[in-house]
Write an enzyme that holds these catalytic residues in place. Structure first.
Site, mmCIF file in Angstrom:
data_model
loop_
_atom_site.group_PDB
_atom_site.id
_atom_site.type_symbol
_atom_site.label_atom_id
_atom_site.label_comp_id
_atom_site.label_asym_id
_atom_site.label_seq_id
_atom_site.Cartn_x
_atom_site.Cartn_y
_atom_site.Cartn_z
ATOM 1 C CE LYS A 36 -0.835 0.367 4.924
ATOM 2 N NZ LYS A 36 -1.419 -0.449 5.970
ATOM 3 N NE ARG A 131 -6.275 -0.071 11.359
ATOM 4 C CZ ARG A 131 -5.230 -0.085 10.534
ATOM 5 N NH1 ARG A 131 -4.549 1.021 10.290
ATOM 6 N NH2 ARG A 131 -4.863 -1.204 9.926
HETATM 7 C C1 LIG Z 1 -0.542 -1.185 6.632
HETATM 8 C C2 LIG Z 1 -0.814 -2.466 7.274
HETATM 9 C C3 LIG Z 1 0.233 -3.367 7.533
HETATM 10 C C4 LIG Z 1 1.672 -3.057 7.210
HETATM 11 O O1 LIG Z 1 2.178 -2.107 8.103
HETATM 12 P P1 LIG Z 1 3.709 -1.635 8.055
HETATM 13 O O2 LIG Z 1 3.857 -0.798 9.270
HETATM 14 O O3 LIG Z 1 3.900 -0.878 6.794
HETATM 15 O O4 LIG Z 1 4.545 -2.862 8.105
HETATM 16 C C5 LIG Z 1 -0.097 -4.576 8.099
HETATM 17 N N1 LIG Z 1 -1.375 -4.884 8.425
HETATM 18 C C6 LIG Z 1 -2.397 -4.047 8.211
HETATM 19 C C7 LIG Z 1 -3.776 -4.465 8.582
HETATM 20 C C8 LIG Z 1 -2.147 -2.807 7.629
HETATM 21 O O5 LIG Z 1 -3.186 -1.986 7.414
#
Ligand SMILES: *Cc1c(COP(=O)(O)O)cnc(C)c1O
Length: 355
Positions: A36, A131
């Site tokens: 993302k 969350r």
């Molecule tokens: C963005 C996200 C991640 C990855 O997080 P990083 O800090 O970039 O490693 C993992 N799980 C979920 C649900 C996320 O939204």
């Protein structure tokens, strides 16, 4: 070369992904590559695949669609729990999704049956970050409901910490997730393939814990791209922290006063700015602004101060350096800056050859 541009060192990303994979794999944890922050860029997605990663995850179905259409060979996981208005695209484009609402899972089931496929579900558990996630007390009830549905398969549980509440993954919450996994496996005689403990914030826990217990999966974005853990943003040994560089160009360079003159009201963002009078200073304007990047996440590689930005201009105090018009300046990016620069259509994505 055109600016603004983000220069992407694919070799450094591949290096980081390989090191992290080896590290986590050494204690039985598999890694999912999160795309993302790079807007599902197919070239970067393929770089992750070439590092040995098999599952790619993104929060947006549009990014997953983009990678699939570019023929990226992976299993795709949708990170953000699905929008009810998007379930048909979810079953069409994602193999797996993270979920926390039975209403949505019901719809995924209906649509998967229509398409004659099985959509895989990882059920998210709330462990304090507040969350997404089902409360542990409601978990057995939700699992029971999922198991009655056709078209969906419950393949695991997961949790996400350190994103909203800043809660640190530790012995206690990782122990809780492991215990919850075991109780579900016992109660429903259901082996869970994924016990997904978190994200880049799990690094400190991982390197200090005596046992990872049942945690066998982690979803990594930032630590692959920026080479750091995310509780304190400390660099991870052996990783590159400069896989991405943002380049902007000087469009005006003059010595001007440090204090605006005239009556001060609101600026472009609706704030009333305050300045300190330092007398005349060397100022430059760079051709980059809020439409390109979250400016507060930029760090210059030379000694200058960022004074502020509007939609298309970044104003800097260049201190001892006299910058010529046309000169390029390089910046390091934090996560917010990376995410915004990769998402902005105005920022050119320039892949540098593997080193
Ligand atoms: C963005 C996200 C991640 C990855 O997080 P990083 O800090 O970039 O490693 C993992 N799980 C979920 C649900 C996320 O939204």
């Amino acid at each position: 070369m055109p600016t603004p541009r983000i220069e992407i060192h694919l070799g450094k990303i591949i290096h980081n992904a390989k090191i992290l994979k080896k590290l986590y794999n050494s204690r039985g944890i598999d890694i999912v590559g999160v795309t993302k922050a790079v807007c599902g860029n197919p070239i970067i997605a393929n770089a992750l695949i070439s590092s040995g990663i098999k599952i790619l995850a993104d929060s947006r179905i549009s990014n997953i669609k983009k990678m699939r259409n570019a023929n990226v060979k992976a299993q795709f996981l949708l990170l953000r729990t699905p929008l009810l208005s998007q379930v048909s695209e979810v079953v069409k484009y994602a193999d797996i999704s993270l979920n926390s609402e039975i209403l949505v899972i019901n719809q995924l089931s209906t649509l998967a049956i229509e398409l004659n496929i099985t959509h895989k579900i990882i059920l998210m558990v709330e462990l304090g970050d507040l969350r997404e996630g089902v409360l542990p007390t409601d978990l057995a009830y939700t699992v029971k409901k999922i198991l009655k549905l056709k078209g969906v398969e419950l393949v695991g549980i997961g949790t996400n910490l350190a994103c909203f509440g800043g809660v640190k993954p530790d012995e206690r919450n990782m122990g809780d997730l492991s215990a919850i996994a075991e109780s579900i496996e016992d109660k429903f005689k259901l082996p869970l393939k994924f016990i997904s403990g978190g994200n880049s914030a799990n690094y400190d826990w991982f390197i200090s814990t005596k046992s990872v217990q049942r945690i066998n999966n982690i979803r990594l974005g930032e630590s692959i791209y920026l080479g750091c853990e995310t509780l304190h943003r400390n660099p991870i040994p052996g990783l590159f922290t400069d896989a991405f560089t943002l380049i902007a160009e000087v469009i005006e360079s003059k010595t001007k006063p440090s204090m605006p003159y005239g009556e001060i009201c609101q600026d472009a963002s609706g704030n009333t700015p305050e300045f300190q009078d330092q007398g005349p200073i060397r100022r430059a304007i760079l051709g980059i602004g809020l439409q390109d990047v979250v400016v507060s996440g930029l760090t210059s590689l030379i000694d200058i101060d960022i004074l502020g930005a509007s939609s298309d201009h970044l104003v800097v105090h260049t201190k001892k350096t006299a910058l010529k018009v046309g000169k390029e300046l390089a910046f390091q990016l934090n996560y917010a800056a990376l995410l915004s620069a990769m998402t902005s259509p105005y920022v050119i994505k320039k892949m540098l050859p593997n080193r």
